[in-house]
Scaffold this motif. Structure first.
Motif, PDB file in Angstrom:
ATOM      1  N   GLU A   1       0.811  -1.223   0.000  1.00  9.52           N
ATOM      2  CA  GLU A   1       0.000   0.000   0.000  1.00  9.52           C
ATOM      3  C   GLU A   1       0.839   1.266   0.000  1.00  9.52           C
ATOM      4  O   GLU A   1       0.517   2.246  -0.691  1.00  9.52           O
ATOM      5  CB  GLU A   1      -0.933  -0.018   1.215  1.00  9.52           C
ATOM      6  N   THR A   2       1.920   1.293   0.762  1.00 13.44           N
ATOM      7  CA  THR A   2       2.726   2.505   0.868  1.00 13.44           C
ATOM      8  C   THR A   2       3.404   2.842  -0.454  1.00 13.44           C
ATOM      9  O   THR A   2       3.728   4.008  -0.709  1.00 13.44           O
ATOM     10  CB  THR A   2       3.780   2.342   1.977  1.00 13.44           C
ATOM     11  N   SER A   3       3.603   1.843  -1.291  1.00 15.24           N
ATOM     12  CA  SER A   3       4.312   2.079  -2.557  1.00 15.24           C
ATOM     13  C   SER A   3       3.418   2.695  -3.621  1.00 15.24           C
ATOM     14  O   SER A   3       3.925   3.231  -4.611  1.00 15.24           O
ATOM     15  CB  SER A   3       4.885   0.762  -3.092  1.00 15.24           C
ATOM     16  N   TRP A   4       2.095   2.630  -3.461  1.00 15.40           N
ATOM     17  CA  TRP A   4       1.207   3.038  -4.542  1.00 15.40           C
ATOM     18  C   TRP A   4       1.433   4.479  -4.973  1.00 15.40           C
ATOM     19  O   TRP A   4       1.447   4.785  -6.167  1.00 15.40           O
ATOM     20  CB  TRP A   4      -0.248   2.855  -4.119  1.00 15.40           C
ATOM     21  N   ALA A   5       1.628   5.366  -4.017  1.00 13.37           N
ATOM     22  CA  ALA A   5       1.819   6.782  -4.360  1.00 13.37           C
ATOM     23  C   ALA A   5       3.147   7.019  -5.078  1.00 13.37           C
ATOM     24  O   ALA A   5       3.337   8.063  -5.699  1.00 13.37           O
ATOM     25  CB  ALA A   5       1.750   7.637  -3.101  1.00 13.37           C
ATOM     26  N   GLN A   6       4.057   6.044  -4.984  1.00 10.61           N
ATOM     27  CA  GLN A   6       5.369   6.203  -5.603  1.00 10.61           C
ATOM     28  C   GLN A   6       5.439   5.590  -7.000  1.00 10.61           C
ATOM     29  O   GLN A   6       6.460   5.717  -7.673  1.00 10.61           O
ATOM     30  CB  GLN A   6       6.443   5.562  -4.708  1.00 10.61           C
ATOM     31  N   VAL A   7       4.376   4.901  -7.408  1.00 11.28           N
ATOM     32  CA  VAL A   7       4.348   4.294  -8.741  1.00 11.28           C
ATOM     33  C   VAL A   7       3.990   5.368  -9.756  1.00 11.28           C
ATOM     34  O   VAL A   7       2.897   5.938  -9.714  1.00 11.28           O
ATOM     35  CB  VAL A   7       3.337   3.134  -8.798  1.00 11.28           C
ATOM     36  N   LYS A   8       4.899   5.649 -10.682  1.00  7.60           N
ATOM     37  CA  LYS A   8       4.700   6.698 -11.674  1.00  7.60           C
ATOM     38  C   LYS A   8       4.592   6.063 -13.060  1.00  7.60           C
ATOM     39  O   LYS A   8       5.588   5.649 -13.648  1.00  7.60           O
ATOM     40  CB  LYS A   8       5.855   7.706 -11.639  1.00  7.60           C
ATOM     41  N   LEU A   9       3.369   5.952 -13.554  1.00  3.67           N
ATOM     42  CA  LEU A   9       3.108   5.384 -14.866  1.00  3.67           C
ATOM     43  C   LEU A   9       2.272   6.361 -15.680  1.00  3.67           C
ATOM     44  O   LEU A   9       1.615   7.237 -15.123  1.00  3.67           O
ATOM     45  CB  LEU A   9       2.343   4.057 -14.733  1.00  3.67           C
ATOM     46  N   ASP A  10       2.289   6.197 -16.993  1.00  2.00           N
ATOM     47  CA  ASP A  10       1.392   6.994 -17.824  1.00  2.00           C
ATOM     48  C   ASP A  10      -0.055   6.719 -17.410  1.00  2.00           C
ATOM     49  O   ASP A  10      -0.386   5.587 -17.040  1.00  2.00           O
ATOM     50  CB  ASP A  10       1.579   6.646 -19.300  1.00  2.00           C
ATOM     51  N   PRO A  11      -0.935   7.713 -17.454  1.00  2.00           N
ATOM     52  CA  PRO A  11      -2.313   7.518 -16.985  1.00  2.00           C
ATOM     53  C   PRO A  11      -3.028   6.336 -17.624  1.00  2.00           C
ATOM     54  O   PRO A  11      -3.758   5.607 -16.952  1.00  2.00           O
ATOM     55  CB  PRO A  11      -2.990   8.844 -17.339  1.00  2.00           C
ATOM     56  N   ASP A  12      -2.827   6.112 -18.944  1.00  2.00           N
ATOM     57  CA  ASP A  12      -3.530   5.007 -19.602  1.00  2.00           C
ATOM     58  C   ASP A  12      -2.981   3.656 -19.180  1.00  2.00           C
ATOM     59  O   ASP A  12      -3.683   2.638 -19.255  1.00  2.00           O
ATOM     60  CB  ASP A  12      -3.475   5.160 -21.127  1.00  2.00           C
ATOM     61  N   VAL A  13      -1.745   3.621 -18.695  1.00  2.00           N
ATOM     62  CA  VAL A  13      -1.159   2.384 -18.173  1.00  2.00           C
ATOM     63  C   VAL A  13      -1.573   2.187 -16.718  1.00  2.00           C
ATOM     64  O   VAL A  13      -1.946   1.087 -16.298  1.00  2.00           O
ATOM     65  CB  VAL A  13       0.376   2.408 -18.304  1.00  2.00           C
ATOM     66  N   GLN A  14      -1.519   3.265 -15.956  1.00  2.00           N
ATOM     67  CA  GLN A  14      -1.868   3.183 -14.533  1.00  2.00           C
ATOM     68  C   GLN A  14      -3.281   2.650 -14.316  1.00  2.00           C
ATOM     69  O   GLN A  14      -3.533   1.843 -13.418  1.00  2.00           O
ATOM     70  CB  GLN A  14      -1.728   4.567 -13.889  1.00  2.00           C
ATOM     71  N   VAL A  15      -4.224   3.065 -15.159  1.00  2.00           N
ATOM     72  CA  VAL A  15      -5.623   2.657 -14.978  1.00  2.00           C
ATOM     73  C   VAL A  15      -5.824   1.185 -15.312  1.00  2.00           C
ATOM     74  O   VAL A  15      -6.802   0.564 -14.883  1.00  2.00           O
ATOM     75  CB  VAL A  15      -6.563   3.549 -15.819  1.00  2.00           C
ATOM     76  N   LEU A  16      -4.909   0.588 -16.067  1.00  2.00           N
ATOM     77  CA  LEU A  16      -4.971  -0.834 -16.358  1.00  2.00           C
ATOM     78  C   LEU A  16      -4.285  -1.657 -15.278  1.00  2.00           C
ATOM     79  O   LEU A  16      -4.767  -2.712 -14.881  1.00  2.00           O
ATOM     80  CB  LEU A  16      -4.336  -1.124 -17.719  1.00  2.00           C
ATOM     81  N   VAL A  17      -3.146  -1.163 -14.784  1.00  2.00           N
ATOM     82  CA  VAL A  17      -2.429  -1.877 -13.723  1.00  2.00           C
ATOM     83  C   VAL A  17      -3.217  -1.830 -12.418  1.00  2.00           C
ATOM     84  O   VAL A  17      -3.330  -2.832 -11.707  1.00  2.00           O
ATOM     85  CB  VAL A  17      -1.020  -1.274 -13.536  1.00  2.00           C
TER      86      VAL A  17
END
Length: 383
Positions: free
Chosen positions: A319-335
């Protein structure tokens, strides 16, 4: 062709990562209550040990991440790969030397029953506190005595729009004759049998005899390519070669294939996605359990977990790592899909021994029907 969309797509819009956690909490049947977080404990000095052996999927934890652990601790690490959840399960059952392994959600109880896992000393893993409460204390392993939740994700359709000329909205559409012999599958029995059950209106984890008989009959009529052992690059190869028009695949593999074939589309079926989940475990064959716990604690650091997600494109339970994951918006919404994309989704759960035998028989027959017999393979022309 009509003007209706070929399938129901996951909306591509930026969504806060925390929204899908509300859906996970709804899986209350998987949890028996959260345990208190273990107190932080100082790391013990690195023991003199042989290299740690990590058993994992290919394209998951990278050698570079493990090199960071070695640079910090002086403990070398070797990566050993497997190519199906069943293979990992078998290798651990057989006692293959391994210090830390990643195994599928439904395989954990069997390994516990077979006494092939070491109990975890969680006070030696203070970064366990970063695991989201919704992922802890699941019925597969109450109090996380033997496992630590690691990653999870969706299963859906992958296709090239130019090759989809009929509807592809639900799992049942994969039996459309238009795709006969052009469907790519991973060698993953629970996913293949599960989607067949869902196409008939049953649970992905059904043990009902009538449901299994109907699923077996339908499965044997399905015209697909032979199931492929897991190789990250195999999905793109199947589309590039023209062997596949449609695939059933995990979202991270789709995102990897999309780098080579940008027009590929990923969609979740109307009956609901099939969710998978993996866990860290310490096999009883571990030569250096204390060092393995140090490595586990390192991999649970939020910055390390975020780096793994960014490279592998698998969602993490950290959970703590979620804010640190930096992906393109269209990728983030799939992951990290929004809760509404997970309507009717089901997590693959363990089966009873009797049901597991029935699933194994279904799978063996399915594979046998797709394996060319010796007489179908042309013999060399005699001189």
């Amino acid at each position: 062709m009509n003007d209706e969309p070929a399938c129901i797509l996951t909306p591509v819009r930026q969504t806060p990562i925390y929204r899908w956690l509300t859906w996970l909490v709804a899986l209350a049947l998987l949890s028996v209550g959260c345990v208190p977080l273990p107190p932080q404990a100082a790391s013990s000095p690195a023991p003199e040990a042989l290299p740690l052996v990590v058993l994992d999927w290919e394209n998951d934890i990278t050698p570079e991440i493990l090199q960071g652990f070695t640079a910090e601790t002086g403990i070398p690490v070797e990566l050993h790969y497997y190519y199906s959840a069943e293979e990992a399960y078998r290798r651990i059952l057989e006692g293959e030397t391994c210090d830390l392994a990643i195994v599928a959600n439904d395989k954990v109880p069997g390994l516990i029953r077979a006494e092939r896992l070491l109990p975890l000393d969680l006070p030696q893993v203070p970064n366990f506190r970063h695991i989201a409460p919704a992922f802890r204390d699941l019925v597969i392993d109450p109090e996380n005595r033997y496992s630590v939740p690691y990653s999870w994700g969706t299963t859906g359709f992958v296709y090239h729009p130019a090759h989809v000329t009929s509807s592809l909205i639900q799992w049942a559409d994969l039996w459309d004759e238009h795709y006969a012999g052009r469907i790519f599958l991973w060698e993953d029995p629970r996913t293949v049998i599960g989607l067949t059950l869902k196409s008939l209106g049953y649970s992905v984890n059904s043990e009902d005899l009538q449901a299994l008989n109907l699923a077996a009959a339908k499965l044997n009529t399905w015209q697909t390519l032979p199931p492929a052992p897991y190789r990250p690059e195999a999905l793109a190869e199947a589309f590039r070669s023209g062997r596949a028009q449609v695939a059933v695949a995990w979202v991270g593999d789709y995102l990897l294939a999309r780098r080579e074939i940008p027009d590929l589309v990923y969609a979740l079926p109307a009956e609901g996605s099939i969710l998978w989940m993996d866990h860290f475990v310490l096999p009883r064959s571990a030569r250096s359990p204390e060092a393995a716990l140090r490595l586990l604690d390192y991999l649970l650091r939020p910055e390390v977990a975020a780096q793994i997600t960014a490279q592998s494109l698998w969602a993490t339970a950290n959970e703590t790592s979620w804010a640190q994951v930096k992906l393109d918006p269209d990728v983030q919404v799939l992951v990290f899909p929004p809760a509404e994309a997970l309507t009717n989704a089901e997590l693959i759960l363990p089966l009873s021994p009797e049901a597991e035998m029935a699933y194994n028989r279904m799978w063996e027959q399915f594979v046998r029907l797709r394996t060319p017999s010796p007489e179908m393979i042309s013999s060399p022309t005699p001189p």
